[in-house]
Write a protein that holds these residues in place. Structure first.
Motif, PDB file in Angstrom:
ATOM      1  N   ALA A  41      16.144 -62.917 -51.457  1.00 32.55           N
ATOM      2  CA  ALA A  41      15.627 -62.640 -50.117  1.00 32.55           C
ATOM      3  C   ALA A  41      15.372 -63.928 -49.349  1.00 32.55           C
ATOM      4  N   ALA A  42      15.052 -65.004 -50.051  1.00 33.79           N
ATOM      5  CA  ALA A  42      14.705 -66.265 -49.399  1.00 33.79           C
ATOM      6  C   ALA A  42      15.915 -67.076 -48.956  1.00 33.79           C
ATOM      7  N   VAL A  43      17.010 -66.964 -49.685  1.00 34.38           N
ATOM      8  CA  VAL A  43      18.182 -67.804 -49.397  1.00 34.38           C
ATOM      9  C   VAL A  43      18.636 -67.695 -47.942  1.00 34.38           C
ATOM     10  N   PRO A  44      18.805 -66.497 -47.381  1.00 34.92           N
ATOM     11  CA  PRO A  44      19.219 -66.441 -45.972  1.00 34.92           C
ATOM     12  C   PRO A  44      18.206 -67.086 -45.022  1.00 34.92           C
ATOM     13  N   LYS A  45      16.942 -67.036 -45.387  1.00 37.59           N
ATOM     14  CA  LYS A  45      15.900 -67.601 -44.533  1.00 37.59           C
ATOM     15  C   LYS A  45      15.918 -69.130 -44.564  1.00 37.59           C
ATOM     16  N   VAL A  46      16.005 -69.700 -45.746  1.00 33.87           N
ATOM     17  CA  VAL A  46      15.945 -71.167 -45.850  1.00 33.87           C
ATOM     18  C   VAL A  46      17.273 -71.824 -45.490  1.00 33.87           C
ATOM     19  N   THR A  47      18.358 -71.042 -45.454  1.00 35.12           N
ATOM     20  CA  THR A  47      19.645 -71.593 -45.040  1.00 35.12           C
ATOM     21  C   THR A  47      19.951 -71.251 -43.587  1.00 35.12           C
ATOM     22  N   GLY A  62      10.180 -66.627 -34.906  1.00 38.26           N
ATOM     23  CA  GLY A  62      11.034 -67.797 -34.729  1.00 38.26           C
ATOM     24  C   GLY A  62      11.493 -68.403 -36.045  1.00 38.26           C
ATOM     25  N   THR A  63      12.152 -69.542 -35.927  1.00 40.49           N
ATOM     26  CA  THR A  63      12.677 -70.192 -37.126  1.00 40.49           C
ATOM     27  C   THR A  63      11.571 -70.787 -37.985  1.00 40.49           C
ATOM     28  N   THR A  64      10.473 -71.196 -37.369  1.00 36.54           N
ATOM     29  CA  THR A  64       9.357 -71.725 -38.159  1.00 36.54           C
ATOM     30  C   THR A  64       8.818 -70.653 -39.094  1.00 36.54           C
ATOM     31  N   GLY A  65       8.612 -69.467 -38.573  1.00 34.59           N
ATOM     32  CA  GLY A  65       8.152 -68.355 -39.405  1.00 34.59           C
ATOM     33  C   GLY A  65       9.159 -67.994 -40.477  1.00 34.59           C
ATOM     34  N   MET A  66      10.438 -68.069 -40.119  1.00 34.09           N
ATOM     35  CA  MET A  66      11.494 -67.755 -41.078  1.00 34.09           C
ATOM     36  C   MET A  66      11.479 -68.752 -42.235  1.00 34.09           C
ATOM     37  N   LEU A  68       9.002 -70.641 -43.163  1.00 29.56           N
ATOM     38  CA  LEU A  68       7.734 -70.500 -43.886  1.00 29.56           C
ATOM     39  C   LEU A  68       7.805 -69.341 -44.879  1.00 29.56           C
ATOM     40  N   VAL A  69       8.277 -68.187 -44.434  1.00 28.01           N
ATOM     41  CA  VAL A  69       8.378 -67.017 -45.315  1.00 28.01           C
ATOM     42  C   VAL A  69       9.363 -67.291 -46.449  1.00 28.01           C
TER      43      VAL A  69
END
Length: 148
Positions: A41-47, A62-66, A68-69
């Motif tokens: 679940a995290a890979v799409p967010k951190v990439t 936004g991207t900051t929240g993305m 962070l999560v």
């Protein structure tokens, strides 16, 4: 030559120990699988996958929240695999998943889209409950280190 006989008490203890060992193994399997779910679940967010960016922008995070999560998901996944941290990690993931369920309800409503976050919330709740003694032990360890 001596022979050992099993008494009902030693047989009962062995049975309890076997069940406890089996439960511990089952919990570790669940923790590994759950860690895998959080990493996936995290890979799409951190990439910064465009779909993740669009979703978090739509929710106003936004991207900051993305980022962070995504980072919290990865850190939680790693901590689920560390014996001394696994209980606290599961508890932290409960909080994260409560937020995910709430956001899903607010922005997407009920229905099939709600099933994955609710299912993961249920699993990490079970893990947090089952590993609560480890969380208590970690808190005691931290307190003893602070007192020094």
């Amino acid at each position: 030559m001596t022979t050992q006989t099993s008494t009902p008490i030693t047989t009962a203890r062995a049975g309890r120990a076997g069940r406890a060992r089996g439960a511990n193994v089952a919990l570790w399997v669940l923790q590994v699988l759950t860690a895998g779910v959080f990493v996936m679940a995290a890979v799409p967010k951190v990439t910064a996958d465009p779909m993740a960016v669009a979703g978090f922008t739509m929710m106003g995070l936004g991207t900051t929240g993305m980022y962070l999560v995504g980072t919290l998901e990865i850190l939680g996944a790693v901590a689920l695999l560390i014996p001394v941290l696994c209980g606290l990690a599961a508890l932290a993931q409960v909080a994260l998943m409560v937020g995910a369920v709430a956001i899903t309800l607010i922005f997407f409503g009920s229905g099939p889209v709600l099933v994955p976050p609710v299912a993961v919330l249920a699993v990490v709740s079970v893990l947090a409950w089952a590993r609560r003694s480890r969380t208590v032990a970690l808190i005691a360890l931290i307190r003893s280190l602070v007192r020094r």
